[in-house]
Design a protein around this motif. Sequence first.
Motif, short mmCIF file in Angstrom:
data_model
loop_
_atom_site.label_atom_id
_atom_site.label_comp_id
_atom_site.label_asym_id
_atom_site.label_seq_id
_atom_site.Cartn_x
_atom_site.Cartn_y
_atom_site.Cartn_z
N LEU B 144 0.81 -1.22 0.00
CA LEU B 144 0.00 0.00 0.00
C LEU B 144 0.85 1.28 0.00
N GLU B 145 1.92 1.28 0.76
CA GLU B 145 2.75 2.49 0.82
C GLU B 145 3.31 2.83 -0.57
N ARG B 147 1.90 1.95 -3.43
CA ARG B 147 0.77 2.32 -4.29
C ARG B 147 0.30 3.73 -4.01
N VAL B 177 -8.98 0.91 -0.72
CA VAL B 177 -8.47 0.41 0.56
C VAL B 177 -9.20 1.12 1.70
N ARG B 178 -8.88 0.75 2.91
CA ARG B 178 -9.49 1.38 4.06
C ARG B 178 -8.79 2.70 4.37
N ALA B 180 -7.86 3.94 7.14
CA ALA B 180 -6.72 3.82 8.06
C ALA B 180 -5.45 3.45 7.30
N GLY B 181 -5.60 2.68 6.24
CA GLY B 181 -4.43 2.31 5.44
C GLY B 181 -3.79 3.53 4.80
N THR B 183 -4.15 6.68 5.94
CA THR B 183 -3.62 7.52 7.03
C THR B 183 -2.24 7.02 7.48
N GLN B 184 -2.13 5.72 7.67
CA GLN B 184 -0.86 5.18 8.18
C GLN B 184 0.23 5.21 7.11
N SER B 185 -0.15 4.98 5.84
CA SER B 185 0.85 5.08 4.74
C SER B 185 1.34 6.51 4.60
N GLN B 187 1.46 8.73 6.86
CA GLN B 187 2.34 9.03 8.00
C GLN B 187 3.76 8.53 7.72
N ALA B 188 3.85 7.33 7.16
CA ALA B 188 5.16 6.76 6.85
C ALA B 188 5.88 7.60 5.79
N ARG B 191 7.00 10.87 7.43
CA ARG B 191 8.15 10.67 8.32
C ARG B 191 9.46 10.63 7.52
#
Lengths: 126, 234
Positions: B144-145, B147, B177-178, B180-181, B183-185, B187-188, B191
């Motif tokens: 996902l990250e 994509r 995708v969801r 949250a996926g 949001t978290q991608s 964030q990565a 960062r």
Amino acid sequence: MQKPEILLVEMDDETRPLLRQNLMIAGFEVIISLDEADAIARMQNQTKYPDLILLNQVGDSIENFLKMGLRLRSQLAFPAQTPIVVIADRFEEALSGQNQQVGANEYVTYPADAQQLMDLLHQLCD
Amino acid sequence: MAHRNRLLSVMSPQLYQKLKPHLTEIYLEQGTILHRPTNIIEYLYFPIDCLLSITITTESGNTAETGLVGNRDLLGINAFMGSAETTQTEYIVQISGQAIRADAPPLLAEFDTNKEMRDIVLRYTQALIAQISQTTACNRLHVLEQRLARWLLESSERIEKDELYLTQGFIADMLGVRRAGVTQSAQALQRQGLIQYRNGYVKIVDRSGLESAACECFRVVIDEYDRLLGVHDY
């Protein structure tokens, strides 16, 4: 100083590794479980309680995820003050950025970004 | 001066002048649905600085993007398959902006009788098939990250802007995708110093770094568009 420990229920295979990594970088220990039964199985041999239960909403209502969190806390005999946090998945944009307390120690978060979640978790674990 | 839509820019002046009476510049608002499944395609769209999506919604109500359409594209290619053609897909405006709207029947008539028009449309069809084929493989094989990084680059490149005003819920729908996926991608990627984001807004701050974080699909599709339609030089 000991890191706060989170019991995570994350059913989505794509999100699980990302969320785990972000939680660990944010300073949490993470016990990962795939669903309710897996969470119970993973916690049975643990000698201490987690500081928080985190559930990510997938394919069911927020209410049912909250109930799952309550069942886990009860069945695993965690202290009643152990916070339960549900990450909402589908919601109106107007809710984005809000954290709602829905019980004495139960919360629903509507994250605008990942930092909002991390801030809430730190606040509840400290 | 070359037109800001690549397909219009590769047309000869003679062909462009023939089509011009049927072309209207319009502003498209984010969220506008331009075509619903089973409706006959009445208009084609040549985006200038808006971003359009071809999406499919399943019976369970989940949506995913199957094609991304910007200033090197044409929306509504199915209209060239016949005078009463439709598609199971939906067309939606993802980022507001200008586009050239064209009446489908006269462009189809030109397609039937003009070799230059036919060549451009068929080469573009091949480019679109390349994009869809690559996305099919990408969705199955890449994390996902990667994509998300690719999708941000594809979107940004098609409107020639580093800032994208899109909610995470919308991006999640597009990637299938969801939330949250996403949001978290995001964030990565943030960062690593590649993007800045908050809800409703993403800024690419390190394009080459984001290309490195993306899968190869972004570069493969760009190269295929350039091969078929000429290098982007406007």
